[in-house]
Structure formats: C-alpha cells, structure tokens
Motif scaffolding. Structure first.
Motif, mmCIF file in Angstrom:
data_model
loop_
_atom_site.group_PDB
_atom_site.id
_atom_site.type_symbol
_atom_site.label_atom_id
_atom_site.label_comp_id
_atom_site.label_asym_id
_atom_site.label_seq_id
_atom_site.Cartn_x
_atom_site.Cartn_y
_atom_site.Cartn_z
ATOM 1 N N THR A 1 83.006 8.489 -57.267
ATOM 2 C CA THR A 1 82.224 9.566 -57.876
ATOM 3 C C THR A 1 83.043 10.847 -57.924
ATOM 4 O O THR A 1 84.048 10.986 -57.206
ATOM 5 C CB THR A 1 80.934 9.796 -57.079
ATOM 6 N N PRO A 2 82.648 11.818 -58.747
ATOM 7 C CA PRO A 2 83.432 13.050 -58.869
ATOM 8 C C PRO A 2 83.492 13.832 -57.564
ATOM 9 O O PRO A 2 82.744 13.589 -56.616
ATOM 10 C CB PRO A 2 82.677 13.827 -59.960
ATOM 11 N N THR A 3 84.416 14.802 -57.544
ATOM 12 C CA THR A 3 84.590 15.646 -56.365
ATOM 13 C C THR A 3 83.292 16.383 -56.046
ATOM 14 O O THR A 3 82.600 16.892 -56.924
ATOM 15 C CB THR A 3 85.715 16.661 -56.610
ATOM 16 N N VAL B 1 84.873 17.548 -51.159
ATOM 17 C CA VAL B 1 85.031 16.149 -50.791
ATOM 18 C C VAL B 1 85.673 15.467 -51.984
ATOM 19 O O VAL B 1 85.031 15.187 -52.986
ATOM 20 C CB VAL B 1 83.676 15.495 -50.442
ATOM 21 N N LEU B 2 86.973 15.212 -51.880
ATOM 22 C CA LEU B 2 87.746 14.756 -53.022
ATOM 23 C C LEU B 2 87.493 13.290 -53.310
ATOM 24 O O LEU B 2 87.123 12.504 -52.433
ATOM 25 C CB LEU B 2 89.236 14.999 -52.775
ATOM 26 N N LEU C 1 81.300 17.328 -38.187
ATOM 27 C CA LEU C 1 80.541 17.034 -39.394
ATOM 28 C C LEU C 1 81.402 16.161 -40.302
ATOM 29 O O LEU C 1 82.524 16.545 -40.663
ATOM 30 C CB LEU C 1 80.158 18.322 -40.121
ATOM 31 N N ILE C 2 80.899 14.986 -40.669
ATOM 32 C CA ILE C 2 81.586 14.099 -41.605
ATOM 33 C C ILE C 2 80.776 14.076 -42.898
ATOM 34 O O ILE C 2 79.610 13.671 -42.903
ATOM 35 C CB ILE C 2 81.740 12.676 -41.055
ATOM 36 N N LEU C 3 81.403 14.500 -43.984
ATOM 37 C CA LEU C 3 80.758 14.540 -45.288
ATOM 38 C C LEU C 3 81.159 13.293 -46.074
ATOM 39 O O LEU C 3 82.348 12.964 -46.179
ATOM 40 C CB LEU C 3 81.170 15.796 -46.048
#
Length: 315
Positions: A145-147, A17-18, A137-139
């Motif tokens: 915040t960091p990856t 999650v970038l 699925l949605i993350l």
C-alpha cells in the motif's frame, strides 16, 4: 517501598511508514533505580492524536511498555501486516495496546485490545528487575500500500511503579532471566492443530482410553462358567470350581492396548474386567499350588527351627 508515578509521552512531528519498510518504530527509554525489584501497580494509556483515519487502507499499531527494547517478529498482524511485535503474555512485555483498522470501505471498523485490560491495569500486575522502561510504538500498514504519513503523533502513558530493595542473588538472577527473554522470538509455534476426525479418542474422553462401560460389566454365559450367576430367586448362587476361579483371576490381569477393555482376552474380550482381581484380592484369595497340610515346624531346644534338606535329613 516507594511508589513512583510516571507520566510519559511519545510525540513526533511527521512520521512516514514507507512502502518498502511496511513498519516504523518509535521508542523512548526511561531509567529506573538499579538493585531493586519493580512492580507495575497501575498503568493507563491514551492515543492523543487518534492516528487511524477512516479510509480504505489497512493500518494498525502496537504500543508496548517493556524492560528491554521490543524486537519485532516475522509473524503477521491481522493476517496482512508483517512483522508484529511480541505477544501480550510475553515475559518481556509489561503492557501492550493494539489497534487495527480493517480497511475496505469508508466506514471500516477499528478494533482495539490491550493487556492487562483496564480493570487489571489498575492493580499490581507484573514485576521485573531491569532498571529500564521502554515505550515502543510499532506502526503497521498492509504490504504494497502507499506510504502512510502521520502528522503530529502523540501518545500518553501513566504508570505507577513500586520499587523495593532485594539481595544481590535475586537481582542478578532476575537481570539474567529478563536479558535472555528479551532476545526476541522471531517465530513462535505453540499448541497443536487437531482435525475434527481425530478429536475424539486420543486421551480424552476416558472411555476411549480404558473405558467406563464394557469392562465394568460381566457377561454371563457358559464360557464364564456361570461366574456370579444366580438362577431363580430361591436358588443359591452357583458355585465355581477353584481351577475356574484361577482362570478368571489370570484373565482379569491381562494387559491390553489403551482402547481395549482391561482384563480382556481373545476368547473373552471385554468380559473379564480388572476389578475381578481387585475383589478377589480383597477377599484374601490367592492362587497357585497349595499344600493339603501345613508344613510341620520342628524346633531345637534353644528355639531355633529345624531345617530339612531334599532328602529329609535334619540339618
């Protein structure tokens, strides 16, 4: 009416999650038979990989079962994570599970919610016509915040679906409705915010919109010509003249604003209630010019009534 059971999984090796995206979507499609109405008989969900470690980062995910692909919105999840999915009560959602880690400490809380809940998920709930099922699925993670790197994602869902044939009209209308509903709700605004100072006296309680107490009472006094006023117990009730009774009848029907007692006048505010009119009507009392004697009815020999013009000439 067969019942089909589905045991499906979502599995990925490595997902990131970038920082510049803030959300990542994983999706899977399941095909159903067309020309049928499908009913979710039961549904269950399990996060096999427990993807939310206890650290200081705000994270979360939403898992959906839907007839169409999920379209994320411009609204936030947990007030910090952007682009949440549709609500659990949305027409395009058959099942939704949400997990949020609040962050802030090594012992941050993890909160979960789902719709339908575990009890309702074991009985028939929603029906649909589109011959698809999408597992989505949605993350999410907090902005800036960091990856977030996820290793060996794994989630399972069990569904029991009953399918039955329907006529072409019902099927077509169902398909059109679900297609339109699934186009996405980018931003929703429903309901209203009521300031505390304005909460009383809008449409409820009713004593602010017509009243219960003041307009149901008659305040005795000279201005009311002793209407319904009795002296000592040994005395009879005071009589009221016809012209005064007519005035009360007229005042009781006076229209007023919503927050003023009905039947009020500036001179007798709140003292001539509307039930005076109802009571007098039930007593068959009517007001206006009344003849001292009934107009005589003269008839011709054939039984027809004789008519008189203004000059009193028989016509």
């Amino acid at each position: 009416m067969p019942v089909e059971e589905f045991r499906e999984t979502l599995e990925q090796g490595t997902i990131s999650v970038l920082d510049e995206d803030d959300i990542t979507i994983v999706q899977k499609r399941i095909n159903l038979r067309s020309g049928q109405r499908h009913t979710m008989m039961s549904v269950d969900f399990m996060d096999d990989s427990f993807i939310l470690p206890t650290d200081v980062t705000v994270r979360g995910y939403e898992f959906f079962v839907s007839p169409y692909p999920i379209i994320y919105t411009e609204m936030k999840l947990a007030e910090t994570m952007p682009n949440r999915g549709p609500l659990g009560a949305d027409d395009s959602v058959l099942f939704k599970r949400t997990v949020v880690q609040t962050g802030g400490s090594q012992s941050a809380g993890v909160y979960t919610a789902q719709m339908p809940n575990q009890f309702l998920g074991t009985m028939p709930t929603y029906s649909w016509y589109t011959p698809n099922l999408y597992l989505t699925l949605i993350l999410h993670k907090d902005e800036g915040t960091p990856t977030w790197n996820i290793e060996d994602l794994g989630m399972s869902v069990y569904m029991a679906v009953k399918s039955e044939n329907v006529n072409a009209i019902e099927y077509s209308m169902g398909i059109i409705r679900e297609y339109d509903a699934a186009q996405g709700r980018n931003v929703m605004a429903q309901g209203r915010t009521i300031p505390r100072a304005d909460n009383v006296g809008q449409t409820f309680p009713m004593w602010r919109a017509g009243g219960i107490t003041p307009e149901r009472m008659i305040k005795g006094g000279p201005s009311q010509a002793d209407f319904f006023v009795q002296g000592a117990l040994s005395e009879s009730e005071t009589m009221i003249a016809n012209n005064q009774l007519a005035i009360w009848m007229q005042r009781s029907g006076q229209m007023q604003p919503y927050d003023v007692a009905p039947g009020s006048l500036d001179a007798l505010k709140g003292e001539v209630p509307d039930w005076v009119r109802w009571t007098l009507r039930r007593m068959d009392l009517w007001f206006g010019n009344i003849r001292d004697n009934e107009v005589p009815k003269l008839k011709w020999g054939n039984g027809n009534g004789q008519m008189f013009d203004d000059a009193g000439v028989v016509s």
